[in-house]
Structures are given as C-alpha cells and as structure tokens.
Design a protein around this motif. Structure first.
Motif, PDB file in Angstrom:
ATOM      1  N   LEU A 137       2.248  -3.567  -2.867  1.00 52.56           N
ATOM      2  CA  LEU A 137       1.000  -3.755  -2.128  1.00 52.56           C
ATOM      3  C   LEU A 137       0.014  -2.596  -2.273  1.00 52.56           C
ATOM      4  CD1 LEU A 137       2.312  -5.338   1.192  1.00 52.56           C
ATOM      5  CD2 LEU A 137       1.178  -6.465  -0.706  1.00 52.56           C
ATOM      6  N   GLU A 138       0.476  -1.441  -2.714  1.00 53.91           N
ATOM      7  CA  GLU A 138      -0.394  -0.268  -2.761  1.00 53.91           C
ATOM      8  C   GLU A 138      -0.753   0.181  -4.170  1.00 53.91           C
ATOM      9  OE1 GLU A 138      -1.749   1.343  -0.271  1.00 53.91           O
ATOM     10  OE2 GLU A 138      -0.758   0.415   1.454  1.00 53.91           O
ATOM     11  N   LEU A 139       0.160  -0.025  -5.126  1.00 52.27           N
ATOM     12  CA  LEU A 139      -0.034   0.573  -6.440  1.00 52.27           C
ATOM     13  C   LEU A 139      -0.404  -0.422  -7.530  1.00 52.27           C
ATOM     14  CD1 LEU A 139       2.918   3.134  -6.464  1.00 52.27           C
ATOM     15  CD2 LEU A 139       0.563   3.469  -5.720  1.00 52.27           C
ATOM     16  N   GLU A 161     -11.166   5.089   3.571  1.00 53.34           N
ATOM     17  CA  GLU A 161     -10.768   6.216   4.422  1.00 53.34           C
ATOM     18  C   GLU A 161      -9.887   5.750   5.574  1.00 53.34           C
ATOM     19  OE1 GLU A 161     -12.795   9.893   6.970  1.00 53.34           O
ATOM     20  OE2 GLU A 161     -14.048   8.490   5.829  1.00 53.34           O
ATOM     21  N   LYS A 162     -10.205   4.573   6.125  1.00 52.09           N
ATOM     22  CA  LYS A 162      -9.399   4.024   7.226  1.00 52.09           C
ATOM     23  C   LYS A 162      -7.991   3.684   6.761  1.00 52.09           C
ATOM     24  CE  LYS A 162      -9.519   0.456  10.824  1.00 52.09           C
ATOM     25  NZ  LYS A 162     -10.316  -0.672  11.403  1.00 52.09           N
ATOM     26  N   LEU A 163      -7.872   3.172   5.541  1.00 51.55           N
ATOM     27  CA  LEU A 163      -6.564   2.819   4.994  1.00 51.55           C
ATOM     28  C   LEU A 163      -5.838   4.012   4.385  1.00 51.55           C
ATOM     29  CD1 LEU A 163      -7.464  -0.541   3.188  1.00 51.55           C
ATOM     30  CD2 LEU A 163      -6.330  -0.260   5.399  1.00 51.55           C
ATOM     31  N   GLY A 164      -6.517   5.133   4.262  1.00 53.16           N
ATOM     32  CA  GLY A 164      -5.909   6.308   3.659  1.00 53.16           C
ATOM     33  C   GLY A 164      -5.866   6.265   2.154  1.00 53.16           C
ATOM     34  N   LEU A 165      -6.702   5.411   1.542  1.00 53.35           N
ATOM     35  CA  LEU A 165      -6.685   5.271   0.094  1.00 53.35           C
ATOM     36  C   LEU A 165      -7.272   6.474  -0.625  1.00 53.35           C
ATOM     37  CD1 LEU A 165      -7.732   1.508  -0.242  1.00 53.35           C
ATOM     38  CD2 LEU A 165      -5.435   2.494  -0.294  1.00 53.35           C
ATOM     39  N   ASN A 166      -7.912   7.352   0.137  1.00 51.27           N
ATOM     40  CA  ASN A 166      -8.431   8.572  -0.467  1.00 51.27           C
ATOM     41  C   ASN A 166      -7.335   9.613  -0.669  1.00 51.27           C
ATOM     42  OD1 ASN A 166      -8.233   8.658   2.348  1.00 51.27           O
ATOM     43  ND2 ASN A 166      -9.708  10.336   2.528  1.00 51.27           N
ATOM     44  N   LEU A 167      -6.134   9.325  -0.167  1.00 52.90           N
ATOM     45  CA  LEU A 167      -5.000  10.235  -0.316  1.00 52.90           C
ATOM     46  C   LEU A 167      -4.133   9.799  -1.500  1.00 52.90           C
ATOM     47  CD1 LEU A 167      -3.935  10.463   3.441  1.00 52.90           C
ATOM     48  CD2 LEU A 167      -5.310  12.117   2.152  1.00 52.90           C
ATOM     49  N   PRO A 168      -3.362  10.737  -2.076  1.00 51.04           N
ATOM     50  CA  PRO A 168      -2.445  10.361  -3.166  1.00 51.04           C
ATOM     51  C   PRO A 168      -1.410   9.340  -2.692  1.00 51.04           C
ATOM     52  CG  PRO A 168      -2.726  12.751  -3.053  1.00 51.04           C
ATOM     53  CD  PRO A 168      -3.379  12.188  -1.827  1.00 51.04           C
ATOM     54  N   ALA A 169      -0.886   8.574  -3.644  1.00 49.77           N
ATOM     55  CA  ALA A 169       0.032   7.487  -3.302  1.00 49.77           C
ATOM     56  C   ALA A 169       1.286   8.002  -2.605  1.00 49.77           C
ATOM     57  CB  ALA A 169       0.413   6.713  -4.568  1.00 49.77           C
ATOM     58  N   HIS A 170       1.855   9.112  -3.087  1.00 46.74           N
ATOM     59  CA  HIS A 170       3.088   9.603  -2.474  1.00 46.74           C
ATOM     60  C   HIS A 170       2.856  10.087  -1.051  1.00 46.74           C
ATOM     61  CE1 HIS A 170       1.315  13.400  -3.928  1.00 46.74           C
ATOM     62  NE2 HIS A 170       2.075  14.006  -3.012  1.00 46.74           N
ATOM     63  N   GLN A 200       3.626   9.081   4.721  1.00 46.07           N
ATOM     64  CA  GLN A 200       3.027   8.839   6.032  1.00 46.07           C
ATOM     65  C   GLN A 200       3.488   7.508   6.612  1.00 46.07           C
ATOM     66  OE1 GLN A 200      -1.216   9.165   5.432  1.00 46.07           O
ATOM     67  NE2 GLN A 200      -1.229  11.391   5.740  1.00 46.07           N
ATOM     68  N   TRP A 201       3.564   6.484   5.752  1.00 44.93           N
ATOM     69  CA  TRP A 201       4.000   5.156   6.206  1.00 44.93           C
ATOM     70  C   TRP A 201       5.451   5.181   6.677  1.00 44.93           C
ATOM     71  CZ3 TRP A 201       6.693   1.246   2.829  1.00 44.93           C
ATOM     72  CH2 TRP A 201       6.868   0.031   3.506  1.00 44.93           C
ATOM     73  N   VAL A 202       6.332   5.751   5.841  1.00 44.14           N
ATOM     74  CA  VAL A 202       7.752   5.817   6.203  1.00 44.14           C
ATOM     75  C   VAL A 202       7.950   6.726   7.419  1.00 44.14           C
ATOM     76  CG1 VAL A 202      10.040   6.529   5.426  1.00 44.14           C
ATOM     77  CG2 VAL A 202       8.519   5.315   3.863  1.00 44.14           C
ATOM     78  N   GLY A 203       7.271   7.866   7.432  1.00 42.00           N
ATOM     79  CA  GLY A 203       7.392   8.765   8.573  1.00 42.00           C
ATOM     80  C   GLY A 203       6.924   8.122   9.865  1.00 42.00           C
ATOM     81  N   GLY A 204       5.839   7.361   9.770  1.00 42.01           N
ATOM     82  CA  GLY A 204       5.349   6.657  10.953  1.00 42.01           C
ATOM     83  C   GLY A 204       6.346   5.630  11.459  1.00 42.01           C
TER      84      GLY A 204
END
Length: 319
Positions: free
Chosen positions: A27-29, A53-62, A67-71
């Motif tokens: 879904l992301e890559l 920016e809301k989805l965090g797509l400005n950040l690297p994939a890893h 962040q997703w797993v940690g959340g």
C-alpha cells in the motif's frame, strides 16, 4: 512443551513481522501517489502537498513503517481520512459484529460437519453416506452470496421471520438486544457456514475412515469393544489433526469472506468497513484493516499449532 511453545512463538513473531512488511509495501511502496489516489485527479498541488504531509509521505519509507508499527505496538492507530476517527476505534466497533458472526458461522460449521462426517464414515457406502456426500457436493457448489440472497427471500421476504438486513445492536439502548442481534446474524452465519460445512464434512469423513483402518483400531475391536465404542473412544481424537487444520483455515476464511456477506445483509462489520474504505479511497483504514485480518489469521494458526500437541503429544518430539 516449553521448547515447542518457544519455537512456535518465534515463528509466530517472524510471520507477524513479514506480514506487516508486505502490507506496508503493497500500500505504500507501489508506484503511484497515495495522496493523489485519495484526492483524485483534480486535486490542486497545494492540497496534494497538505495530504502528503498529513499521511507522512514526505518522510522516508522506513521511517513511515517504523512509525506505523511503533504506533500499533503503543496502541496508537492512524486517523481515518473519511471518518476522521482513529482506525482502532472504527475496527473495535465493527468487530462487535464480525467476530460474533464468524463465531456463530464456525459453531454451525463444526456442529454440523462433525456430526455429518462421523455419521457418513460410520455408514460407509450405504444410503446415509451417499446422502451426506451428495449434500456436501451441493454445498460446495453454492456461492455464499447467492445462498444469502435465497435465505433473505425465504426467511425475510416470504416467511418474514427475520429482517432482511441491518444490525440493531447488542443493547436495548441502541434499539436492539442480545436476542435481536442474534436473529440479525443468524442468516448471514448460515450463508457463511454452508460451504465450510460441506468442506469440513468431507475432511471429517476421510479422516475418520483413514483412522479406522489403523492397527490400534483392529486391536480394540479384537478386545471386544463395539464399533461405536471404538469410534468415540479411540478414532475421533486421532482423526482430529487434519480436521483441526482445516478448521483453523476455515475460521480465518470466514472472517475474510464476511466482506461479501456483510454487504448483502448491510451489516456494519469489518467487511463493510473495508468495502467503504476502498470506495472512499481511505488507504489508512484499508492498511490497518488488512493488517488486522492478517494478525487474526496468524493468531488462529498459532493456536492450532499449540492444540496439535495437546491432541497428539507425540508431535512434540518431532517439532
């Protein structure tokens, strides 16, 4: 037993990790812009930048993955784009429908298939066996969504015993109650259980017949035990391993296949949630629901692995 459990637990954790990576990667890559998919082709560059920016797509994939797993590990889920609600809250609400539905369907499947499978095996090549196998063949040929429509026409439209769809809730405050909720889930559970019952009946019959050919069964018969006593005391437990394997796969399949049946009966469950999320292009909900379904299937298989040793302790030595 502890070593066996640790091996299965480590395999369980590795499988969970692999599933999370696959769900995130799909879904992301994959090629394409998730923000563009959500907003559509007419979105302005400013709105695209805000959504990214809301989805965090400005950040690297890893970083997004961690962040997703940690959340998830911290109990913090993403925020749905269309509902503006944490996905964990949405899924918790919908599981109040999907889990009872899957449990009801699985209970019907186990009760009917074990009874019919044992009955057919005890009457091999006789009229009862032929009748059960014919019914199971018919059950395999029936799509659950088509059977769901037939059940609605018969019990809701013609006989008017239950409503054609919807879910009143588990409490009287929501306009329903336990009995009303069970009635609303009964037809969907029957639609889901039909195909699974046909499959498990055949597996049960085959497993029982195969076990009845073993040497220990002949020894028990030679000691004077009746066919019924041998069946209930010795055959069933030894025949349960393949049956249990299929039951585990079926329970996971019942949860995932509820997507179609829940839409036929307009039930506010996980299946309808992911269907609406796809229609609304809410990729955050899609990702978290798919991960939830993956976790549930993996957990079920882990439990089945542990139950194997409880049924047949000999497996502990070869695991």
């Amino acid at each position: 037993m502890s070593l066996f459990f640790l091996k299965r637990l480590s395999s369980f954790m590795v499988t969970l990790l692999a599933a999370s990576v696959i769900v995130f990667a799909v879904l992301e890559l994959l090629p394409g812009n998730a923000a563009q998919v959500i907003l559509g082709e007419t979105a302005t560059p400013e709105s695209l930048a805000a959504m990214e920016e809301k989805l965090g797509l400005n950040l690297p994939a890893h970083v997004r993955y961690l962040q997703w797993v940690g959340g998830m590990l911290a109990g913090e889920s993403g925020i749905s784009i269309s509902y503006e609600t944490p996905t964990a809250q949405l899924m918790a609400e919908r599981l109040q429908v999907t889990l009872p539905l899957a449990i009801m369907a699985m209970s019907l499947t186990v009760l009917l298939s074990l009874s019919l499978g044992i009955y057919a095996a005890s009457r091999q090549n006789r009229a009862g066996d032929v009748g059960v196998m014919s019914l199971s063949q018919l059950g395999l040929a029936l799509p659950n969504f088509w059977l769901a429509i037939l059940l609605i026409l018969l019990f809701a439209v013609h006989l008017q015993w239950v409503s054609a769809g919807g879910f009143p809730g588990w409490t009287e405050a929501s306009g329903g109650g336990i009995w009303e909720a069970i009635k609303a889930l009964l037809l969907p559970a029957m639609a889901l259980a039909a195909v699974q019952t046909a499959i498990l009946t055949r597996v049960t019959r085959s497993a029982v017949l195969e076990t009845m050919r073993e040497d220990f069964v002949r020894t028990a018969r030679a000691k004077g035990l009746s066919r019924r006593q041998v069946l209930w005391r010795h055959v069933l437990r030894n025949a349960m391993l393949p049956v249990l394997t299929v039951m585990g796969l079926q329970f996971g399949n019942l949860i995932t296949s509820a997507i179609v049946v829940e839409n036929v009966f307009v039930l506010p469950g996980i299946g309808r949630l992911i269907f609406q999320a796809i229609a609304n292009r809410d990729l955050i909900v899609v990702r978290d629901v798919v991960m939830l379904l993956s976790v549930m299937v993996i957990v079920i298989n882990f439990v089945i692995d542990v139950l194997y040793v409880w049924i047949d302790p000999r497996l502990k030595a070869v695991s």
